[in-house]
Design a protein around this motif. Sequence first.
Motif, PDB file in Angstrom:
ATOM      1  N   PHE A  54      79.113  23.391  64.630  1.00 28.10           N
ATOM      2  CA  PHE A  54      79.588  23.975  63.378  1.00 28.10           C
ATOM      3  C   PHE A  54      80.992  23.492  63.039  1.00 28.10           C
ATOM      4  O   PHE A  54      81.245  22.996  61.938  1.00 28.10           O
ATOM      5  N   ARG A  57      81.196  19.415  62.896  1.00 29.21           N
ATOM      6  CA  ARG A  57      80.251  18.796  61.962  1.00 29.21           C
ATOM      7  C   ARG A  57      79.335  17.764  62.602  1.00 29.21           C
ATOM      8  O   ARG A  57      79.331  16.599  62.241  1.00 29.21           O
ATOM      9  N   GLN A  60      73.474  15.880  61.017  1.00 29.04           N
ATOM     10  CA  GLN A  60      72.056  16.232  61.012  1.00 29.04           C
ATOM     11  C   GLN A  60      71.698  17.308  62.034  1.00 29.04           C
ATOM     12  O   GLN A  60      70.596  17.315  62.580  1.00 29.04           O
ATOM     13  N   CYS A  61      72.606  18.205  62.305  1.00 27.45           N
ATOM     14  CA  CYS A  61      72.342  19.326  63.205  1.00 27.45           C
ATOM     15  C   CYS A  61      72.244  20.595  62.361  1.00 27.45           C
ATOM     16  O   CYS A  61      73.072  20.824  61.474  1.00 27.45           O
ATOM     17  N   HIS A  62      71.267  21.419  62.646  1.00 24.34           N
ATOM     18  CA  HIS A  62      71.089  22.638  61.859  1.00 24.34           C
ATOM     19  C   HIS A  62      72.239  23.626  62.047  1.00 24.34           C
ATOM     20  O   HIS A  62      72.443  24.505  61.224  1.00 24.34           O
ATOM     21  N   ARG A  63      72.993  23.487  63.115  1.00 25.44           N
ATOM     22  CA  ARG A  63      74.132  24.387  63.359  1.00 25.44           C
ATOM     23  C   ARG A  63      75.361  24.016  62.529  1.00 25.44           C
ATOM     24  O   ARG A  63      76.318  24.767  62.480  1.00 25.44           O
ATOM     25  N   SER A  65      75.949  24.008  59.422  1.00 24.57           N
ATOM     26  CA  SER A  65      75.812  24.489  58.042  1.00 24.57           C
ATOM     27  C   SER A  65      77.186  24.816  57.463  1.00 24.57           C
ATOM     28  O   SER A  65      78.153  25.027  58.198  1.00 24.57           O
ATOM     29  N   THR A  66      77.255  24.862  56.149  1.00 20.68           N
ATOM     30  CA  THR A  66      78.505  25.207  55.464  1.00 20.68           C
ATOM     31  C   THR A  66      78.350  26.581  54.829  1.00 20.68           C
ATOM     32  O   THR A  66      77.394  26.805  54.093  1.00 20.68           O
ATOM     33  N   THR A  68      78.494  29.582  52.297  1.00 21.07           N
ATOM     34  CA  THR A  68      78.455  29.542  50.835  1.00 21.07           C
ATOM     35  C   THR A  68      79.663  30.233  50.222  1.00 21.07           C
ATOM     36  O   THR A  68      80.073  29.902  49.118  1.00 21.07           O
ATOM     37  N   TRP A  74      86.004  25.737  53.200  1.00 18.91           N
ATOM     38  CA  TRP A  74      85.323  25.291  54.406  1.00 18.91           C
ATOM     39  C   TRP A  74      85.162  23.786  54.431  1.00 18.91           C
ATOM     40  O   TRP A  74      85.343  23.150  55.483  1.00 18.91           O
TER      41      TRP A  74
END
Length: 122
Positions: A54, A57, A60-63, A65-66, A68, A74
């Motif tokens: 996270f 960055r 291509q890792c699902h963790r 995410s940014t 909203t 962020w």
Amino acid sequence: MARVRRTGTEPELRVRSIAHRLGFRFRVNRSNLPGSPDLVFPKYRAVIFVHGCFWHRHIQCHRASTPTTRASYWVEKFNRNVARDSRVKRELRREGWRVLVLWECEINEAGHVSRQLLKFLR
């Protein structure tokens, strides 16, 4: 964010444990090196960073995410983190250190981490 730990995170402790089990001896968070690497192997002139997907960055890792809420804040923060990571790796390499980055999502499989450590340090 105050509860986010800088050192001694679960992924970092897992990597330390694996490295120690493999017989490697290391120092932790040497502040006299750029970026205070998570593990420093002076004998091998090598450092390891254990990055959270996270915060750093992982592509291509699902963790990675940014949020909203306040997305622009962020995005700027993440861009600064990535730029700092690149600068630190460059500085360490310039000083003659070898650098390995292990990602939080990769650490769950101990065999994978062991193979990476052996390949990197031997």
